[in-house]
Every structure is written in C-alpha cells, then in structure tokens.
Design an enzyme around this catalytic site. Structure first.
Site, short mmCIF file in Angstrom:
data_model
loop_
_atom_site.label_atom_id
_atom_site.label_comp_id
_atom_site.label_asym_id
_atom_site.label_seq_id
_atom_site.Cartn_x
_atom_site.Cartn_y
_atom_site.Cartn_z
N HIS A 203 1.59 5.03 13.91
CA HIS A 203 0.61 6.11 13.67
C HIS A 203 0.94 7.39 14.45
O HIS A 203 0.26 8.41 14.26
CB HIS A 203 -0.80 5.65 14.04
CG HIS A 203 -1.32 4.53 13.19
ND1 HIS A 203 -1.36 4.61 11.82
CD2 HIS A 203 -1.79 3.30 13.51
CE1 HIS A 203 -1.85 3.46 11.33
NE2 HIS A 203 -2.10 2.65 12.32
N HIS B 17 -2.12 -1.10 7.87
CA HIS B 17 -2.52 0.31 7.83
C HIS B 17 -1.32 1.19 7.46
O HIS B 17 -0.19 0.87 7.80
CB HIS B 17 -3.06 0.73 9.19
CG HIS B 17 -4.18 -0.14 9.68
ND1 HIS B 17 -3.98 -1.16 10.58
CD2 HIS B 17 -5.49 -0.16 9.36
CE1 HIS B 17 -5.13 -1.77 10.81
NE2 HIS B 17 -6.07 -1.19 10.08
N ASP C 78 -1.21 -7.53 10.70
CA ASP C 78 -2.67 -7.43 10.60
C ASP C 78 -3.18 -7.51 9.15
O ASP C 78 -4.39 -7.48 8.93
CB ASP C 78 -3.20 -6.17 11.30
CG ASP C 78 -2.38 -4.93 11.06
OD1 ASP C 78 -1.43 -4.97 10.25
OD2 ASP C 78 -2.68 -3.89 11.69
N ASP D 127 2.69 -3.17 7.95
CA ASP D 127 1.43 -3.23 8.69
C ASP D 127 0.28 -2.99 7.69
O ASP D 127 0.47 -2.30 6.69
CB ASP D 127 1.44 -2.14 9.77
CG ASP D 127 0.23 -2.17 10.68
OD1 ASP D 127 0.34 -2.72 11.79
OD2 ASP D 127 -0.84 -1.65 10.28
C1 SP5 Z 1 -1.01 -0.14 14.88
C2 SP5 Z 1 -2.30 -0.41 14.20
O1 SP5 Z 1 -2.45 -1.45 13.54
N1 SP5 Z 1 -3.27 0.47 14.38
C3 SP5 Z 1 -4.47 0.28 13.67
C4 SP5 Z 1 -5.56 1.02 14.29
C5 SP5 Z 1 -6.75 0.97 13.40
N2 SP5 Z 1 -7.92 1.11 14.17
C6 SP5 Z 1 -9.00 1.57 13.38
C7 SP5 Z 1 -10.28 1.35 14.08
C8 SP5 Z 1 -11.41 1.85 13.26
C9 SP5 Z 1 -12.69 1.73 13.99
N3 SP5 Z 1 -12.96 0.36 14.32
C10 SP5 Z 1 -14.23 0.19 14.95
C11 SP5 Z 1 -14.17 -1.01 15.80
C12 SP5 Z 1 -15.18 -0.94 16.88
N4 SP5 Z 1 -14.66 -1.62 18.02
ZN ZN Z 2 -2.29 -1.87 11.57
#
Ligand code: SP5
Ligand code: ZN
Length: 351
Positions: A167, A205, A290, A203
């Site tokens: 990211h 995302h 993931d 991944d």
């Molecule tokens: C590297 C990777 O897989 N990064 C992914 C990051 C995604 N995170 C998004 C989080 C969105 C908000 N989640 C709320 C959770 C509350 N703890």
């Molecule tokens: Zn991810």
C-alpha cells in the site's frame, strides 16, 4: 526455496490502529512473521538472513523525503513531548495537506511533527513507533535480498517481510505499510536488466502503492486481484478495473465479497496469462494470504487448496520468481497458507 528473514521486524509493534478516531487493537502483529517462519522451518526450509542493502534500494521506488520522515518521525515526536502531552505513544496525523488547498503550488514542509505526520500518511491507521523505521528498512532489505538470490540463479526465493509494503506509494504510506518491499524487489530485478518484470499481487486488498509507483513504467507490469473496492473495501478509492496504467501496463481484477476458490483462482490465472502474453521475464508475487476464509481483514473465502492452485499457476510461467509477504492476519492459519502457496509455486516450476 530459500526463506529470507530479518529479526528487525520485531522492532515494529504498531500498537493498534486509529480508526474513525478510536485506537483499536490492529492485526498486523509481530507474531505473524514468527508463525510463518515456524511453519516453513517445520517443512525443512532453509532460512537465510537479509543482507543490508544500500539506500538506493529505497530511493529506487521512494521519494527520499518519505524515507527521511519515516526515519526521523518517532524521535521528533518524542522530543516534542507528545508522548507526555497529550500522551500519545505513536505518531498519529491530525491534519492532511490535501492538494486542493494549494492552488497548484507545492505545499510548505510543516515545521511541527504533528502536522508533518499528515504530509506523508494517507490514513490514520498506520502508526509509527520507536522501531518502525528499522523494521520497515529491514523488510525492504529482506525483499531485495530475495531478488538478489534469484538474480544469482535461485529459481525462486521467499522474503518473509514484515511490516508489509504494497500500500506504500513513492511518497506516501498507509494500510499498515511504510516502504514498498515488493516494488523494491521488482526495481532490483529491473536494475539488473530484466524486462519486463511482472508484479502479480494476490493479497486480498488492491496493491495500490505498487500500481502508483509503476504507473508510467511499461517495463514493470503490475497486476492485482482483490476484493472489489466498490463493494466497500480498503483501499476504497483505488483498485478498479479501468485503472490500466499510462500505457496499459497495469491490470486490476476485482472479485466480489464472498468469492471462494473457483472465482479467485480464475482471476489469478487471468493475471498469469496476461503476464505471459506480455512477455514477462521475471515474476514478483506480493503474497498476502488474507483472502483466506477466516481472515479478519477480508470477506473472501479462499482455502489452502486455492492458495496452492494460485501458486501452481504462477510457477507454470517458468520465470525466476521472488515471493514477498504482504497481509494475512489469521494467526492460526497464516503459516499453512504461506506453505501451500510456496509449494504450489515449486510444483508449477518443476512441472
Ligand atoms: C497489507 C494489508 O493487508 N493491508 C490491509 C489493510 C487494510 N486495513 C483496512 C482497515 C479498515 C478498517 N478496519 C476497521 C477495524 C477496526 N479495528
Ligand atoms: Zn491485505
């Protein structure tokens, strides 16, 4: 295949993430890398230490100003007394220099670290603590060491990187990522004359940072399969299929929430076919696991068999291959999932 490792990852404890203004636990934990290493060692993997890489390994894909910020932010935060007043033990942004503020002129660099924190971060979730820089730099060294092993003749090498990287853009960080490890590995392969290099990201995302870094570069093909950002998933603003790069060297394949092996492996195979048709000479796989069913950070339902099948599709390309760890947050599954993906790649390469 060799497993490249750096103990420096342990220096980074994100300490949670600030989401909608609330400090929540966060899932990008040191235990992740330890679980992967243990699973690989149980299968007899050879673990080698990352070699320290020159600063050019960073600046090949990043603005030196981002590196300087990450390297100095924690100390500046502490020296400004912010750990005492208001009592914040991580670097957290409060103000973002949105481009629309500046009438097309460049922004001044902020004097206060509290403001500078928002100049390089694009979210509030990705916190900087005392060892974050050393760990991020160690992860980049790990990925570039794996690329060097492949350039020296290893058919494939796996970089057990933490924190993840896909990211992070040239000058901004977010999504639990600080430096783009996969992009640095691709840049190392390119610098040795390999072209085009394909970076195929599985991944859950979108690999938005890698897409942005190589947007104008048709010697690096960037592809990503991920949960549809239009269905409300991070990174929300990016990862749509109409993002094709300046000259067609980017491909996004989105899958709907709930997708399992059939749809997801087909999407992965589509990216592999695209890289083959465009003549890729080497492959980097940003390997997040993931997309697995049971992962707390994605709504996909891929199984261990699905990861093995994805690995086989990549291995069948028969290219020198660098695998770089990205996400994957189900601690009880992460080791097995990585083993399956890597075994699939070896099966494909040997098939
Ligand atoms: C590297 C990777 O897989 N990064 C992914 C990051 C995604 N995170 C998004 C989080 C969105 C908000 N989640 C709320 C959770 C509350 N703890
Ligand atoms: Zn991810």
């Amino acid at each position: 295949m060799p497993v490249v490792w750096s103990d420096r990852h342990r220096l980074h404890d994100p300490g949670g993430e600030v989401w909608v203004g609330v400090r929540t636990p966060g899932t990008e934990l040191p235990e992740r890398a330890e679980r992967i290493r243990a699973a690989l060692e149980q299968q007899g993997a050879l673990v080698v230490d990352a070699e320290q890489q020159p600063d050019e390994a960073v600046t090949s894909v990043h603005d030196p100003a981002l590196a300087a910020h990450l390297a100095g932010a924690w100390r500046a935060w502490e020296e400004a007394g912010l750990t005492e007043d208001p009592g914040q033990d991580r670097v957290v942004p409060y103000l973002f220099p949105h481009p629309d503020l500046f009438s097309g002129r460049p922004a001044h660099t902020a004097t206060s670290i509290t403001a500078r924190a928002g100049q390089f971060a694009y979210d509030t979730m990705t916190l900087i603590g005392p060892g974050t820089w050393e760990a991020a730099r160690g992860a980049l060294d790990t990925a570039v060491t794996a690329a060097a092993l492949v350039l020296d003749g290893a058919p494939a090498a796996y970089a057990c990187t933490r924190p993840p990287g896909h990211h992070a853009t040239r000058s901004a960080f977010g999504g639990s990522c600080y430096l783009n490890n996969s992009a640095a590995a691709a840049a190392r392969l390119r610098a040795a004359g390999t072209a085009p290099v394909a970076v195929l990201d599985i991944d859950a995302h979108h690999g938005n940072g890698t897409q942005a870094i190589f947007w104008d570069d048709d010697e690096v093909l960037t592809g990503s399969v991920h949960v549809d950002p239009g269905a409300g998933w991070f990174p929300h603003f990016l990862g749509f299929e109409d993002e094709r790069g300046a000259s067609g060297s980017n491909r996004n394949v989105v899958v709907a929430p709930g997708s399992g092996d059939e749809r997801w492996v087909a999407a992965v195979s589509e990216l592999a076919k695209w890289a083959r048709e465009d003549g890729a000479q080497a492959l980097v796989v940003p390997l997040g696991v993931d997309a697995a069913g049971g992962d707390p950070e994605s709504p996909l339902a891929v199984t261990p068999d699905g990861f093995r099948a994805a690995g086989r599709a990549f291995g069948a390309l028969g290219l020198p291959t660098v695998i770089v760890q990205e996400g994957g947050y189900d601690l009880d599954a992460i080791g097995e999932l990585v083993c399956e993906a890597l075994q699939g790649i070896e099966e494909g390469l040997n098939g």
